[in-house]
Design a protein around this motif. Sequence first.
Motif, PDB file in Angstrom:
ATOM      1  N   THR A 227       1.096  -1.111  -0.149  1.00 54.90           N
ATOM      2  CA  THR A 227       0.101  -0.214  -0.195  1.00 54.90           C
ATOM      3  C   THR A 227       0.802   1.246   0.100  1.00 54.90           C
ATOM      4  O   THR A 227       2.107   1.075   0.272  1.00 54.90           O
ATOM      5  CB  THR A 227      -1.065   0.057   1.417  1.00 54.90           C
ATOM      6  N   THR A 229       1.934   5.046  -2.058  1.00 55.47           N
ATOM      7  CA  THR A 229       2.697   5.161  -3.091  1.00 55.47           C
ATOM      8  C   THR A 229       4.059   4.702  -3.055  1.00 55.47           C
ATOM      9  O   THR A 229       4.895   4.685  -2.159  1.00 55.47           O
ATOM     10  CB  THR A 229       2.919   6.605  -3.281  1.00 55.47           C
TER      11      THR A 229
ATOM     12  N   ASN B  29       2.388  14.044  -2.592  1.00 51.51           N
ATOM     13  CA  ASN B  29       1.937  12.806  -2.192  1.00 51.51           C
ATOM     14  C   ASN B  29       2.788  11.839  -3.156  1.00 51.51           C
ATOM     15  O   ASN B  29       3.370  10.687  -2.952  1.00 51.51           O
ATOM     16  CB  ASN B  29       0.669  12.344  -2.166  1.00 51.51           C
ATOM     17  N   ARG B  30       2.681  12.144  -4.680  1.00 52.65           N
ATOM     18  CA  ARG B  30       3.182  11.456  -5.731  1.00 52.65           C
ATOM     19  C   ARG B  30       4.779  11.274  -5.541  1.00 52.65           C
ATOM     20  O   ARG B  30       5.471  10.520  -6.029  1.00 52.65           O
ATOM     21  CB  ARG B  30       2.920  11.992  -7.278  1.00 52.65           C
ATOM     22  N   ARG B  32       6.341  11.437  -2.500  1.00 51.56           N
ATOM     23  CA  ARG B  32       6.647  10.813  -1.245  1.00 51.56           C
ATOM     24  C   ARG B  32       6.350   9.283  -1.210  1.00 51.56           C
ATOM     25  O   ARG B  32       5.371   8.774  -0.608  1.00 51.56           O
ATOM     26  CB  ARG B  32       6.045  11.415   0.017  1.00 51.56           C
ATOM     27  N   PHE B  33       7.168   8.593  -1.873  1.00 50.47           N
ATOM     28  CA  PHE B  33       7.034   7.227  -2.018  1.00 50.47           C
ATOM     29  C   PHE B  33       7.946   6.454  -1.397  1.00 50.47           C
ATOM     30  O   PHE B  33       8.977   6.852  -0.932  1.00 50.47           O
ATOM     31  CB  PHE B  33       7.008   6.846  -3.403  1.00 50.47           C
ATOM     32  N   GLN B  34       7.756   5.092  -1.230  1.00 52.46           N
ATOM     33  CA  GLN B  34       8.652   4.221  -0.320  1.00 52.46           C
ATOM     34  C   GLN B  34       9.184   3.432  -1.571  1.00 52.46           C
ATOM     35  O   GLN B  34       8.626   3.287  -2.929  1.00 52.46           O
ATOM     36  CB  GLN B  34       7.830   3.147   0.425  1.00 52.46           C
ATOM     37  N   ARG B  35      10.390   3.044  -1.402  1.00 55.64           N
ATOM     38  CA  ARG B  35      11.175   2.237  -2.464  1.00 55.64           C
ATOM     39  C   ARG B  35      11.210   0.740  -2.154  1.00 55.64           C
ATOM     40  O   ARG B  35      11.590   0.346  -1.116  1.00 55.64           O
ATOM     41  CB  ARG B  35      12.594   2.793  -2.721  1.00 55.64           C
ATOM     42  N   ILE B  36      10.806  -0.056  -3.320  1.00 56.01           N
ATOM     43  CA  ILE B  36      10.943  -1.494  -2.857  1.00 56.01           C
ATOM     44  C   ILE B  36      11.643  -2.098  -4.214  1.00 56.01           C
ATOM     45  O   ILE B  36      11.190  -1.960  -5.192  1.00 56.01           O
ATOM     46  CB  ILE B  36       9.463  -1.969  -2.781  1.00 56.01           C
ATOM     47  N   SER B 772      -4.578   3.366  -2.752  1.00 54.80           N
ATOM     48  CA  SER B 772      -3.298   3.020  -1.664  1.00 54.80           C
ATOM     49  C   SER B 772      -3.040   4.225  -0.881  1.00 54.80           C
ATOM     50  O   SER B 772      -1.780   4.377  -0.282  1.00 54.80           O
ATOM     51  CB  SER B 772      -2.152   2.584  -2.572  1.00 54.80           C
ATOM     52  N   TYR B 773      -3.735   4.973  -0.419  1.00 53.71           N
ATOM     53  CA  TYR B 773      -3.176   6.060   0.346  1.00 53.71           C
ATOM     54  C   TYR B 773      -3.446   5.763   1.931  1.00 53.71           C
ATOM     55  O   TYR B 773      -3.141   6.694   2.593  1.00 53.71           O
ATOM     56  CB  TYR B 773      -4.075   7.359   0.158  1.00 53.71           C
ATOM     57  N   THR B 775      -2.269   3.097   4.512  1.00 51.95           N
ATOM     58  CA  THR B 775      -1.248   2.013   4.800  1.00 51.95           C
ATOM     59  C   THR B 775      -2.088   0.896   5.487  1.00 51.95           C
ATOM     60  O   THR B 775      -2.985   1.175   6.440  1.00 51.95           O
ATOM     61  CB  THR B 775      -0.046   2.387   5.546  1.00 51.95           C
TER      62      THR B 775
END
Lengths: 303, 782
Positions: A227, A229, B29-30, B32-36, B772-773, B775
């Motif tokens: 979940t 971004t 927000n676009r 401010r993402f997590q990296r995977i 997905s906003y 968590t």
Amino acid sequence: MTRDSRRFLRPEEISRIARLEVRARHIVEGFLSGLHRSPYLGQSVEFVQHREYVPGDDVRRIDWKVWSKTDRYFIKQYEEDTNLRTALLVDCSESMRFGTGALNKYEYACTVAAAMSYLLLRQQDSVGLTVFDDAIRGRVDFGSRRSHLLALLTALDAPDPAQKTDIYEILEEVAATQNRRGIVVIVSDLFVPREGLFRGLRMLRRRGHDVLIFHVMDDEELDFSYTGTTRFEGLEEAGELVCDPRSLRDGYLEAVEAFRSELRKRCAAEMVDFQTIRTSEHLDAALAHYLNHRIGMRQSIRS
Amino acid sequence: MGSWFLNATFLGWGAAAMVSAPVLIHLINRYRFQRIEFAAMEFLLASQQRNRRRVLVEQLLLLLLRILLVMGLIALIARMVLDPSTLALLQGADVHHVVLLDDTASMQDEWNETNGFDEGKAVIDGLVAASLAEGGAQRLTVLRLSRVTQPDYLEQRIDRAFQGELTARLESLPCSFGTVDLSDGLDAAAQLLAKQPTGVKHLHVVSDFRQHDWQDSTRLVEQIEQLDADGVTVNLVRTVPDRHANLAVTELEGELQVASAGVPVKLTTTVANHGEALVSRVNLSVSVDGERLPLEVTVERLEAGKTVEQSFEVTFDNPGKHRVEVTLPGDALRADNTRHLAVEVAPANRVLVVEGNPSAQEGIFPTLALAANPQASGYRTVVATPDYLYRQNIDGFQSILMLNVAELTPDAVESLEAFVRDGGGLVWYAGDSINPASYNTLLYAEGKGLFPVPLGDAPRELVRDEVAAPGPDLKLTEHPMLAGLQGQDNPEIEATRVFRYFPVSDDWQKDDRQRNDTVRTIARLRTRDPLLLEHRFGRGRVITCLTSCGTGWTNFPQYRSFVPFHFELQKYISRADRVLPRRESGAPIHLELDPARFGPAIRIEPPKNSGQVTAELQVQPEAVRTTPAGGKPRPKNGNPGDSADDEKSETRTGPASPGQSDATPTLRRVIDYDRTDFPGVYRVRLIDAGEVTVERWYAYNTGRDEGRMALIATGGIHKALGPELTDEVRIQEAGATEWLSGEESDRDVREWILGLLVLVMLAEQMMAYRLSYHTSAAGGAA
């Protein structure tokens, strides 16, 4: 056994799988009279049938008692037991380094390979190992001694991974080095070009090998419950993507299911055993499920 | 734009910054993402490729929802005033305001130099001014409750020219004195609005909203529900702020059927205190023909909510038609302070006494009782034999007494039936001469005739037996005719003896409750045999006494009570069809005149102080289907005491049995005069065939309930409407003008915005979750 090597075969894993029994689906040829039945009929203690003598047969195998009663020549046929020759192919490519649980896919694959090696060696079957990514990174020849396990575990400590290319070349090379029929066990996530994979499997089958695939997938690869971004950075240079995972989840799961479905169907078509294993599953459960499945299949093939 | 917001200062850069905030937050927000690092990119990219457009649309939708959320908040803070008519303007639809203006008499309620009706007119003025200020296509219909079928304005386009015309028209618009049910007005308004399929429809009910209007509110609520279901915005506008003290003359009546010249007529007036406080020593003035009498009628004490009757006597010196008015001192509602009455005074009340046995001279008893002094009593009797009934015209008599008449010829029966059917009174007295068989056949006629009961074969002696049946011979029941005799244990009734009587047939059921007819026993003998009976025949009353009128069979004529008994008897049976009609304001005068009897010239004179002009009409005959004699429904606003229908005497062309209808078209001069709103006496002058002027008078009065000043509280209206309509129907307090400028509708818009905000927030949360906003534990693990 080095410290690193031991991590693939921990005592608790050994205790879990100690009660398991590996049996090949097909009767394969072998040197040792073990638990695995051979397709070749010869000298043994277990009588199977009589057959009328034809020129060329060994005259030593003529049953004179039958001749005395029927005045015709019959020879006695026996079932021979043989040992199992298993080649383990473990994928160590970059995509196998992905994992969200306690073990990543490679670690899990190594554990599978180690557990199977242990089992097979314990019943004095012959085990060989190939570790590959875009090329063969490590190889251990077949051996059936208990001390052979250390060599296998050492080989699983692969160097820096690389991306996979065409797996066909790998399989072709493995087939070339294995002139006896046996079991080929592939432990991989199968993120490879599909056509090369299936060509290689088809080649192995034609050469009489019994092929098992342990398709190792991480939970997040199967469930995709991310979940927020997220920027997904692909391993093996698969590109990157910034997205809202939940909005793509359905499409992703459809694509994964289509991939697994295709694998299942084509493996079934080639008589290749296919089993998807989650990295969160206990190893014994996965092996038990698979082996029970194979024992069931043997009865139907023999009849 | 500023006119859409009451707090417009908030608008501007601040609002723009707020609206742009979601866009900025969305964009931030676009990034401010997590990296995977992910292995199965192949499938993720395939999904992204397939859903690219949908995801883009969803992103934009989410952004839009967030912008809407902020805009909604701004609209709330800036107090947006966007009433439905403005919405309609945006949609290009027109707005139709229907004003139902209550102009019943209670709207004349005065306070501080204004009254309810003037306030109502001011509401219309204000509504038009507000509509003009608002602009757009707006139309106005004005319906007055007293004449809902004749709108003052019908779908009139509202513009400057119309505003000027309306103001002038409203100034001259009079308030009526009538009573009209609010439901009738709502019906008319609903029908009118139903013809308009599209656009915005407002119904403004401008009224004083009295308590009694809502006592049985079922129909009103149903109508409002229907209007609401039809998309009509119902707006109840109150015009009277408080309840005011009010006294009303609610009734003026008397023994008008026996009014004769020179004889005092007893009149009774009823005064009601509709205020909330006790009143004392209220003087009423009485006028006859416009001249105040030197007579003071005083109500000493009248509690709030109570009524009191005051009787007084008026002597009319001359025969003919007279006007009587009773007037209270002025109060908040002047319309109900005066009560009008028209009285037809006869030179004398004529009574026909028919003797069956002239030699017995029984006629002398009623003659002496009624007309010993005709000037003083007002009665004149004519004593005759049964032949008189068909040989002479008997229409001029008030009543007929039949004393010991042996039998009647068919001609006499026919004439007598016609007389009674038209309202004349008839009294039967028994005697030796009576032929029971003839009575039973011709007069009883199986219960359909003039005689109420079948008679036995012969008269019977009433044997006095003090042991077996002690007590008086007469047993009277409660009856208005006998009320005067029963007072203070009249010893004469106790002493009255009946020696002989005619029994009823044995097979006739003597118990009134077990018979299905109109015959009522009003006095019995001590043997339980009926003695005095009453029944109706047509419009007339018939009293039957089964003993003699004279002293042959009873000693009653010897007592003084015999005289008042006959006066009461006459008041009870005298024909009431000549009592002049009393009506409530607004009821039309409807006449259907026989062209053979009346000429075409007809003149209708309204009350002198009404300001109306005399109507001079030339009415030509037309074919009409006449109604059954005596069967026409009474006018809605008619007085229950009326007995003189407009057309009764003209539509009757010959004798007819009760219930008989005459559906044959006949020529009639038909007059419908509906300008009868002003209280007073209306005179209709006709010219008969002999060129003699015939006058008919009609007394009109303010509706009785109009003086009831209790107002229904706004909470009471809400309660009557129920919870579902409470939110839909707007109620404006008296004097409130904010709703005209949209302040009121602001409340609704605010509620709408709040509702919209909740919906938008829910949608935004759902979209945000989908995108997905939010968590979760799974996401956290990633």
